[in-house]
Design an enzyme around this catalytic site. Sequence first.
Site, PDB file in Angstrom:
ATOM      1  CG  HIS A   1       5.599  25.834  13.441  1.00 21.70           C
ATOM      2  ND1 HIS A   1       4.379  26.182  13.975  1.00 21.70           N
ATOM      3  CD2 HIS A   1       5.421  24.636  12.837  1.00 21.70           C
ATOM      4  CE1 HIS A   1       3.497  25.241  13.671  1.00 21.70           C
ATOM      5  NE2 HIS A   1       4.100  24.304  12.980  1.00 21.70           N
TER       6      HIS A   1
ATOM      7  CB  CYS B   1       5.982  35.602  31.527  1.00 22.26           C
ATOM      8  SG  CYS B   1       6.752  37.208  31.244  1.00 22.26           S
TER       9      CYS B   1
ATOM     10  CG  ASP C   1      14.700  40.472  25.935  1.00 20.25           C
ATOM     11  OD1 ASP C   1      15.419  39.918  25.085  1.00 20.25           O
ATOM     12  OD2 ASP C   1      13.736  41.191  25.630  1.00 20.25           O
TER      13      ASP C   1
ATOM     14  CD  GLU D   1      11.368  42.663  28.921  1.00 18.09           C
ATOM     15  OE1 GLU D   1      11.488  41.658  28.200  1.00 18.09           O
ATOM     16  OE2 GLU D   1      10.417  43.464  28.806  1.00 18.09           O
TER      17      GLU D   1
END
Length: 576
Positions: free
Chosen positions: A190, A502, A455, A431
């Site tokens: 965060h 992405c 990944d 991935e």
Amino acid sequence: MKLQGISGARGIGAGTVYVYTQEEICIDRTPIEEAAVAEELHKLDDAMQTTIDQLTEVKAKAAATMGDAEAAIFEAHIMIAQDPSLLTSIRQAVESEHKSAAEATEGVIESFAAMFSAMDDPYMRERGADIRDIGDRLLRNILGMTPRGLAHLSGQIILVADDLTPSDTASLDATVVQGIVTASGGPTSHAAIMARTLAIPAVMGVGDSSALRTGEQAVVNGTDGIVLTELSDDEFARYQEEGARYRRVLQTMKESANLPAKTKDGHDVLLFGNIGKADDAAKARELGAEGIGLFRTEFLYMERDELPNEEVQYEAYKACAEAMDGRPVIIRTMDIGGDKELKCLALPKEMNPFLGYRAIRICLSEPDMFKTQLKALLRAGVHGQVHIMYPMISSLDEVRRANALLQEAKDELAAAGVAFNGDTPVGIMVETPAAAMIADILAKEVDFFSIGTNDLCQYTLAVDRMNERIGQLYEPLHPAVLRLIKQVIDASHKEGKLTGMCGEMAGDPMATMILLGLGLDEFSMSATAIPMIKAVLRSVTVDECRHMAAKALTLGSAKEIAAYVTRIMTEKGIEL
């Protein structure tokens, strides 16, 4: 002195160190008497109401200083605090186990947070911190302590902490905080997300930050993940000017966010946004996203005691499709690992969850659950340009089995007379190295690829990027990763299909020119990165990028490639 960490937010910041610590929460674990149960429950109810009132106030302040999209996290916090299952679980621990309200809250919050923290997806894993933030606030209210916050800071500050919660960052003033340093966390924490939102340079995961002392001067180089101290006056002044120049460049980029994503020679590039919930779509559009390249659907499963039904999912996907007003929306099917305790789904504990029972593997073994999601996605396709994307594919068999269940979902909707889009495009996340190696075969079976570099890098390099001891080995520009990416793109183009990306790499300006040169069709990223990537694209031609990509593929290490990209950027006057 130099501390090495992980880049959380780009830029240079110079200021005076402020080490942020909080009064430790001490809980009396003595079992309460039966006669005290009612009093503890009353204390809990009062503290919960105070917590909700505080979160409402924090949300309003965040909206005023950072915008509605950033303030939405506190709306989510309010919803979690109001979740009946949370309060019921705490009350049960008080009533049946005779725990104090504080001890019961601590245990239940940790149980909820652990569910998220065990996630394979780094973004979802970091959401455990959100749950703990709510618990911290609730505990402090139960015990009559002062809530967390940093509104009192003034001057030109380098903020140093073990980690920062949403409550901490909600009151940050970007004109005061020149840089952020955290001992733990990574680029999806965060603290890193908010630092990028506020354009505050940040370095995460430095490990032991005790060498930084309140009152000393320091420089945060968020681009390279470095913190510098013990600087001369001249050096410090030079870094201050670099920081000011970076902020000016960033402001210029933001002002041009809605200009076309077009290279100097007129080549249009698709820039999409990554989101975690439908409400994020509007913010992505504001920052120039031309579509959604990744809609993570995991929150729909993690926030409920029971599996989300078709209607719940349909409404969420429909809302996102409508918000994007006809632009593409790529929605990833459920990507949850087998190492977490979901209330709505019993999953076994595993020794190595990254290689275990997760994502498409769960969906194929739970066909009814999977078809419920597929039906909702097909129905949402009536309201916009929805695309379905399967995660964690490693074989052709998985694609064919998933598509067979998709056909069953279509047949069942048709039999029930329910409207749906039968031509909804279907793609896969690439991935795993296995998927990359057989991309030529997979491209014949799907409509598009989207490379998940988080990944793909992790599996290819055998590096957990969230592990602070080896985080520096996680190198998206590693030649092996670039060669796999080229192989995937070439395979899709041979079949007339598009390849997007992405993962975090799509929003890294150091990779932009190489990726475009490799032929990447669509870049999807955190919305706040879009203006910077547009600025890079508008400074180059496609031929220049192709030349760079060809050169990069001949170099032997990520460091060589990064140095090469930096030199080209400097020559072209691209400031990042």
